[in-house]
Design a protein around this motif. Sequence first.
Motif, PDB file in Angstrom:
ATOM      1  N   SER A  80       0.823  -1.206   0.000  1.00  0.00           N
ATOM      2  CA  SER A  80       0.000   0.000   0.000  1.00  0.00           C
ATOM      3  C   SER A  80       0.859   1.259   0.000  1.00  0.00           C
ATOM      4  O   SER A  80       1.993   1.272   0.498  1.00  0.00           O
ATOM      5  N   MET A  81       0.311   2.306  -0.576  1.00  0.00           N
ATOM      6  CA  MET A  81       0.975   3.600  -0.592  1.00  0.00           C
ATOM      7  C   MET A  81      -0.085   4.696  -0.597  1.00  0.00           C
ATOM      8  O   MET A  81      -1.243   4.459  -0.979  1.00  0.00           O
ATOM      9  N   VAL A  82       0.292   5.888  -0.184  1.00  0.00           N
ATOM     10  CA  VAL A  82      -0.613   7.030  -0.185  1.00  0.00           C
ATOM     11  C   VAL A  82      -0.358   7.830  -1.458  1.00  0.00           C
ATOM     12  O   VAL A  82       0.772   8.249  -1.730  1.00  0.00           O
ATOM     13  N   LYS A 111      -6.566  -1.538  -5.166  1.00  0.00           N
ATOM     14  CA  LYS A 111      -7.391  -2.078  -4.079  1.00  0.00           C
ATOM     15  C   LYS A 111      -7.534  -1.017  -3.009  1.00  0.00           C
ATOM     16  O   LYS A 111      -6.544  -0.464  -2.531  1.00  0.00           O
ATOM     17  N   ILE A 112      -8.789  -0.734  -2.624  1.00  0.00           N
ATOM     18  CA  ILE A 112      -9.067   0.258  -1.604  1.00  0.00           C
ATOM     19  C   ILE A 112     -10.258  -0.216  -0.782  1.00  0.00           C
ATOM     20  O   ILE A 112     -11.278  -0.639  -1.351  1.00  0.00           O
ATOM     21  N   ALA A 141      -5.935  10.889  -4.893  1.00  0.00           N
ATOM     22  CA  ALA A 141      -5.088  11.675  -3.986  1.00  0.00           C
ATOM     23  C   ALA A 141      -5.597  11.600  -2.552  1.00  0.00           C
ATOM     24  O   ALA A 141      -6.801  11.694  -2.279  1.00  0.00           O
ATOM     25  N   GLY A 142      -4.658  11.394  -1.644  1.00  0.00           N
ATOM     26  CA  GLY A 142      -4.973  11.333  -0.222  1.00  0.00           C
ATOM     27  C   GLY A 142      -5.431   9.975   0.258  1.00  0.00           C
ATOM     28  O   GLY A 142      -5.639   9.775   1.462  1.00  0.00           O
ATOM     29  N   GLN A 143      -5.571   9.021  -0.656  1.00  0.00           N
ATOM     30  CA  GLN A 143      -6.058   7.691  -0.274  1.00  0.00           C
ATOM     31  C   GLN A 143      -4.917   6.679  -0.258  1.00  0.00           C
ATOM     32  O   GLN A 143      -3.946   6.785  -1.013  1.00  0.00           O
ATOM     33  N   THR A 144      -5.059   5.689   0.616  1.00  0.00           N
ATOM     34  CA  THR A 144      -4.083   4.607   0.715  1.00  0.00           C
ATOM     35  C   THR A 144      -4.581   3.444  -0.130  1.00  0.00           C
ATOM     36  O   THR A 144      -5.672   2.905   0.128  1.00  0.00           O
ATOM     37  N   VAL A 145      -3.817   3.067  -1.136  1.00  0.00           N
ATOM     38  CA  VAL A 145      -4.247   2.032  -2.077  1.00  0.00           C
ATOM     39  C   VAL A 145      -3.121   1.029  -2.307  1.00  0.00           C
ATOM     40  O   VAL A 145      -1.945   1.306  -2.058  1.00  0.00           O
TER      41      VAL A 145
END
Length: 225
Positions: A80-82, A111-112, A141-145
Amino acid sequence: MIYKVTGPAYIAYDFINNHCAATWENGNGALACGVDGGINGSAIRLNAPVMEDGSTEDEPGLLTVPQDKNNGFISGQYPSMVVQAGDRFRTIVNCQHGTKNCDVFFRLNYKINGQIKTLASWHEIYEGKYYPVDLDLSSLAGQTVNFILVVDANGAQKNDQAIWLNPHIIRQGTPPPTATFTFTPSLTPSASPTITFTPTETLTPTPTFTLTPTFTPSPTNTPTP
């Protein structure tokens, strides 16, 4: 392939250097990274991939071969990364040189919150050309996926050998500074002083003299005549 950028930018994530950090599978089970899995599929790094047009690239590529079955696939889910505003996914997709029956779909999934969605897909056949990808990720943007690289066989597997050339995420700005660790040596205790023992003064006894008495006779009275 050289992309134009405005202002400073850096690679925020490199899918090639991290390809063994991804979880690879073919739908029936897990696949080992960097190993030719035969009919099960493969995900292998190529340091000098040969493109459809016969040119050899100086950038690394990721050879992804789907499972040898009708509509077989291979997928690699990365850690995962932001995502940040302005991030872009860049790569070139094509079939490996000489695989003339290659017919695949490249997909960038993510995947989120436990759900897998497709962000974009590209259909590639072997026609001697390749397709550059420059995809804006700002919608995430701003989400961890978790990003997922997927290659699907279009129908039966026909020697489908798909190459992602240098897939990476580029980010505007300057890279964050690398943490610098300062080594502080532990204190080495100074050597304990060596104590030199000075022997106490040895007293030399003064000899004791024993006086031998001298006999002095008493005077004798001599009578007067």
